[in-house]
Design a protein around this motif. Structure first.
Motif, PDB file in Angstrom:
ATOM      1  N   VAL A 186       0.881  -1.170   0.000  1.00  0.00           N
ATOM      2  CA  VAL A 186       0.000   0.000   0.000  1.00  0.00           C
ATOM      3  C   VAL A 186       0.912   1.211   0.000  1.00  0.00           C
ATOM      4  N   ILE A 187       1.065   1.820  -1.149  1.00  0.00           N
ATOM      5  CA  ILE A 187       2.092   2.842  -1.377  1.00  0.00           C
ATOM      6  C   ILE A 187       1.703   4.190  -0.780  1.00  0.00           C
ATOM      7  N   ASP A 188       0.420   4.538  -0.871  1.00  0.00           N
ATOM      8  CA  ASP A 188      -0.005   5.873  -0.466  1.00  0.00           C
ATOM      9  C   ASP A 188      -1.509   5.842  -0.201  1.00  0.00           C
ATOM     10  N   VAL A 189      -1.956   6.643   0.760  1.00  0.00           N
ATOM     11  CA  VAL A 189      -3.386   6.774   1.055  1.00  0.00           C
ATOM     12  C   VAL A 189      -3.705   8.247   1.284  1.00  0.00           C
ATOM     13  N   TYR A 190      -4.911   8.655   0.864  1.00  0.00           N
ATOM     14  CA  TYR A 190      -5.343  10.035   1.149  1.00  0.00           C
ATOM     15  C   TYR A 190      -6.835  10.167   0.909  1.00  0.00           C
ATOM     16  N   ASP A 191      -7.467  10.961   1.750  1.00  0.00           N
ATOM     17  CA  ASP A 191      -8.883  11.313   1.619  1.00  0.00           C
ATOM     18  C   ASP A 191      -8.949  12.764   1.154  1.00  0.00           C
ATOM     19  N   PHE A 192      -9.287  12.973  -0.111  1.00  0.00           N
ATOM     20  CA  PHE A 192      -9.327  14.328  -0.670  1.00  0.00           C
ATOM     21  C   PHE A 192     -10.616  15.058  -0.306  1.00  0.00           C
ATOM     22  N   VAL A 193     -11.604  14.338   0.171  1.00  0.00           N
ATOM     23  CA  VAL A 193     -12.848  14.979   0.598  1.00  0.00           C
ATOM     24  C   VAL A 193     -12.632  15.677   1.942  1.00  0.00           C
ATOM     25  N   ASP A 194     -11.985  14.972   2.879  1.00  0.00           N
ATOM     26  CA  ASP A 194     -11.760  15.521   4.215  1.00  0.00           C
ATOM     27  C   ASP A 194     -10.357  16.069   4.416  1.00  0.00           C
ATOM     28  N   ASN A 195      -9.502  15.931   3.401  1.00  0.00           N
ATOM     29  CA  ASN A 195      -8.110  16.392   3.502  1.00  0.00           C
ATOM     30  C   ASN A 195      -7.379  15.759   4.680  1.00  0.00           C
ATOM     31  N   ASP A 196      -7.439  14.437   4.769  1.00  0.00           N
ATOM     32  CA  ASP A 196      -6.673  13.711   5.783  1.00  0.00           C
ATOM     33  C   ASP A 196      -6.291  12.343   5.229  1.00  0.00           C
ATOM     34  N   GLN A 197      -5.661  11.521   6.031  1.00  0.00           N
ATOM     35  CA  GLN A 197      -5.183  10.217   5.573  1.00  0.00           C
ATOM     36  C   GLN A 197      -5.993   9.065   6.159  1.00  0.00           C
ATOM     37  N   THR A 234     -12.031  10.104  -3.227  1.00  0.00           N
ATOM     38  CA  THR A 234     -12.374  11.326  -3.962  1.00  0.00           C
ATOM     39  C   THR A 234     -13.878  11.521  -4.042  1.00  0.00           C
ATOM     40  N   GLU A 235     -14.644  10.501  -3.639  1.00  0.00           N
ATOM     41  CA  GLU A 235     -16.099  10.530  -3.753  1.00  0.00           C
ATOM     42  C   GLU A 235     -16.745  10.778  -2.399  1.00  0.00           C
ATOM     43  N   ASP A 236     -17.672  11.710  -2.345  1.00  0.00           N
ATOM     44  CA  ASP A 236     -18.430  12.012  -1.128  1.00  0.00           C
ATOM     45  C   ASP A 236     -19.771  11.297  -1.223  1.00  0.00           C
ATOM     46  N   VAL A 237     -19.931  10.206  -0.468  1.00  0.00           N
ATOM     47  CA  VAL A 237     -21.145   9.391  -0.599  1.00  0.00           C
ATOM     48  C   VAL A 237     -22.388  10.100  -0.086  1.00  0.00           C
ATOM     49  N   SER A 238     -22.213  11.159   0.687  1.00  0.00           N
ATOM     50  CA  SER A 238     -23.368  11.846   1.268  1.00  0.00           C
ATOM     51  C   SER A 238     -24.050  12.788   0.286  1.00  0.00           C
ATOM     52  N   GLN A 239     -23.380  13.083  -0.833  1.00  0.00           N
ATOM     53  CA  GLN A 239     -23.950  14.020  -1.788  1.00  0.00           C
ATOM     54  C   GLN A 239     -23.267  13.856  -3.138  1.00  0.00           C
ATOM     55  N   GLU A 240     -23.890  14.401  -4.171  1.00  0.00           N
ATOM     56  CA  GLU A 240     -23.312  14.393  -5.510  1.00  0.00           C
ATOM     57  C   GLU A 240     -23.098  15.842  -5.916  1.00  0.00           C
ATOM     58  N   VAL A 241     -21.837  16.307  -5.820  1.00  0.00           N
ATOM     59  CA  VAL A 241     -21.545  17.722  -6.034  1.00  0.00           C
ATOM     60  C   VAL A 241     -20.386  17.878  -7.005  1.00  0.00           C
ATOM     61  N   GLU A 244     -16.612  16.966  -6.259  1.00  0.00           N
ATOM     62  CA  GLU A 244     -16.100  15.603  -6.311  1.00  0.00           C
ATOM     63  C   GLU A 244     -15.229  15.381  -7.551  1.00  0.00           C
ATOM     64  N   GLU A 245     -15.601  15.995  -8.669  1.00  0.00           N
ATOM     65  CA  GLU A 245     -14.772  15.881  -9.870  1.00  0.00           C
ATOM     66  C   GLU A 245     -13.431  16.570  -9.662  1.00  0.00           C
ATOM     67  N   PHE A 246     -13.433  17.690  -8.982  1.00  0.00           N
ATOM     68  CA  PHE A 246     -12.186  18.381  -8.665  1.00  0.00           C
ATOM     69  C   PHE A 246     -11.306  17.474  -7.812  1.00  0.00           C
ATOM     70  N   ASP A 247     -11.911  16.814  -6.810  1.00  0.00           N
ATOM     71  CA  ASP A 247     -11.156  15.895  -5.959  1.00  0.00           C
ATOM     72  C   ASP A 247     -10.619  14.721  -6.766  1.00  0.00           C
ATOM     73  N   LEU A 248     -11.380  14.274  -7.757  1.00  0.00           N
ATOM     74  CA  LEU A 248     -10.909  13.190  -8.604  1.00  0.00           C
ATOM     75  C   LEU A 248      -9.632  13.599  -9.339  1.00  0.00           C
ATOM     76  N   VAL A 249      -9.594  14.810  -9.844  1.00  0.00           N
ATOM     77  CA  VAL A 249      -8.388  15.282 -10.532  1.00  0.00           C
ATOM     78  C   VAL A 249      -7.227  15.393  -9.547  1.00  0.00           C
ATOM     79  N   LEU A 250      -7.513  15.825  -8.320  1.00  0.00           N
ATOM     80  CA  LEU A 250      -6.453  15.853  -7.307  1.00  0.00           C
ATOM     81  C   LEU A 250      -5.906  14.455  -7.060  1.00  0.00           C
ATOM     82  N   GLY A 251      -6.793  13.458  -7.052  1.00  0.00           N
ATOM     83  CA  GLY A 251      -6.349  12.077  -6.895  1.00  0.00           C
ATOM     84  C   GLY A 251      -5.467  11.639  -8.057  1.00  0.00           C
TER      85      GLY A 251
END
Length: 523
Positions: A186-197, A234-241, A244-251
């Motif tokens: 497992v090389i790397d982990v990150y939550d781009f929705v909450d900005n944490d690991q 990169t996906e926020d399951v609580s909403q479709e906004v 999320e696409e911006f977070d996908l590009v960050l990923g």
């Protein structure tokens, strides 16, 4: 005189009203200034640099960091939550109006929430919970003939796959992934929705998706059991906004920075929640949506992106399936019939999508409690194809993204007559291996400045124009199996147009005067 309690009540109400008025904008900057190769070099890892060198990919504008002066100036208008080098954009939380922000002379575009809408999103397809016997990976391994690559010793070693998803709950505790963690894969982990690991939380969708790619336990050997993974939320399951696409590009950016070879995206976008901006079908042209822009940049940087077609069948695909250089995967059932929920093509500009199809209905995956059961959705056909693709990338590290993509497409069971249901069909890993071997061992000569050969358009549909600096006599077109399918002699021109509409769709080699050749794709 106003009482103290009433004063604080009014103050509290005013504060609430102020916070509600704040809006999240996606703000695109005009430029980054003059290109600085050293700055670009410092933004990615050594592994990523080595991978690009091997594939002949140069650093470019997208690698360069953003203009800090623009960021500093914009920060006076609110809080900058996220930044994307590839998009040259930020997410800004502000109480200023869109009109006020757009007036800034360094701003190219502002994406703001749209008008209130009352569309229905429908219920997502979810895996069914049912304990089954071990050995249930075999049907999907057999469908794509992946065992052929395993027998040749390709299991995904030293290949990094980034999984962009909604959460990986339970993945770090179940036996299916024990070897993944014991081997430090497992090389790397990150939550781009909450900005944490913290990624082993929220949804278990990513856990199930990852099991089809890399699970390895007694009785369940997945497609690429020795691959390394990056786990990104990169996906926020609580909403479709839109964010999320911006977070996908960050990923995607982070996957590139750590040197990932492939990315799996079992996510798709078209309609969003109220107060967000929807897409129209015309936007599905591979170059308009935020996520399609991101996946194209990733492909340009040597990353093979595999994505799901969507679960809106018999309606159309969603983005980023519309990307030109991505492998978009539709879903079949175990009988190799198209699943009813699998979204259909084409793209808005008429390209065939999905590219291929693989098992996504009643495909066995592993739940966060370790149980094995059937999963449903193109979310699961995508990682199956991604795992297969990883073995081909491992076998042919010298080949580029488009070579691998076309090898997979041409191995499809209907590659000579593709359609917008199955794409090029159900791929065969062993056949793709053979096709890629031919590409590798029959290299296309690179034209020098003295011997320039141009063919256009490429991909072609009906007409093809050939231009050479000297008059040429002979034109030959060969299939990837070596069969000559077109021959012209005594052309004696510097420029010549030919009809190729009678040839079947696929990848070919065009050869001029038996000395210069190029790859040709017919759509």
């Amino acid at each position: 005189m106003m009482s103290r309690n009433l004063f604080f009540l009014l103050l509290f109400c005013f504060s609430c009203a102020f916070s509600i008025a704040q809006t999240d904008y996606i703000v695109f900057f005009n430029d980054k200034g003059e290109f600085n190769s050293e700055d670009a070099k410092n933004s990615i890892s050594e592994r990523s640099l080595l991978k690009r060198k091997k594939k002949g990919l140069a650093l470019d504008y997208h690698d360069q960091r953003m203009n800090q002066y623009y960021i500093d100036d914009l920060s006076h208008y609110g809080e900058i939550k996220k930044k994307s080098r590839w998009l040259n954009a930020v997410v800004l939380t502000s109480d200023y109006s869109m009109k006020e922000i757009s007036k800034l002379n360094f701003i190219r575009r502002v994406l703001a929430p749209g008008e209130n809408k009352n569309h229905s999103r429908g219920k997502p397809l979810v895996p069914q919970q049912k304990n089954l016997e071990y050995g249930l990976a075999e049907p999907f391994i057999d469908q794509l003939n992946i065992g052929c690559m395993h027998d040749k010793g390709f299991l995904g070693e030293d290949i990094i796959i980034a999984v962009l998803d909604a959460g990986f709950r339970g993945m770090d505790t179940i036996p299916a992934f024990d070897s993944l963690y014991q081997d430090n894969r497992v090389i790397d982990v990150y939550d781009f929705v909450d900005n944490d690991q913290e990624v082993y939380e929220k949804s278990s969708h990513g856990t199930r998706v990852s099991s089809v790619i890399a699970a390895n336990q007694e009785g369940y050997i997945a497609a690429a059991p020795q691959a390394s993974l990056c786990l990104y939320i990169t996906e926020d399951v609580s909403q479709e906004v839109n964010e999320e696409e911006f977070d996908l590009v960050l990923g995607l950016e982070r996957a590139d920075s750590v040197g990932a070879d492939l990315v799996n995206i079992s996510l798709s976008y078209f309609q969003f929640d109220s107060l967000q901006t929807d897409y129209s079908f015309d936007d599905l042209d591979g170059q308009t949506t935020i996520s399609s822009i991101g996946v194209q940049i990733a492909a340009d940087k040597g990353i093979l992106v595999v994505t799901s077609a969507g679960n809106s069948g018999p309606s159309h695909i969603s983005t980023p399936c519309d990307g030109d250089s991505v492998l978009c995967v539709g879903a079949t059932n175990p009988q190799n019939e198209l699943a009813g929920f699998s979204s259909l093509g084409p793209t808005a500009d008429g390209r065939i999508k999905p590219d291929i199809a693989a098992m996504g209905s009643s495909i066995n995956c592993i739940a966060p409690d370790g149980s094995i059961g059937p999963c449903f959705g193109t979310s699961f056909s995508s990682p199956l194809a991604c795992g297969m693709s990883a073995l081909l990338v491992q076998a042919y590290p010298e080949l580029g993204v488009n070579d691998i993509l076309n090898g997979i497409r041409m191995s499809g069971h209907i590659s000579q007559m593709p359609n917008n249901f199955f794409g090029y069909g159900i791929p065969d890993a062993c056949l793709a291996d053979s096709l890629l071997d031919q590409i590798l061992n029959n290299p296309i000569p690179i034209e020098s400045n003295r011997s320039r050969l141009d063919i256009y358009p490429n991909p072609a549909i009906e007409d093809l124009t050939i231009e050479f600096e000297d008059a040429f006599d002979q034109v030959e077109i060969f299939s990837l199996t070596g069969k000559r399918v077109l021959f012209l002699n005594e052309v004696n021109q510097k420029r010549h147009s030919i009809q190729v509409s009678t040839l079947k769709r696929g990848m070919y080699i065009i050869r001029i005067d038996n000395r210069l050749q190029k790859k040709l794709i017919l759509h």
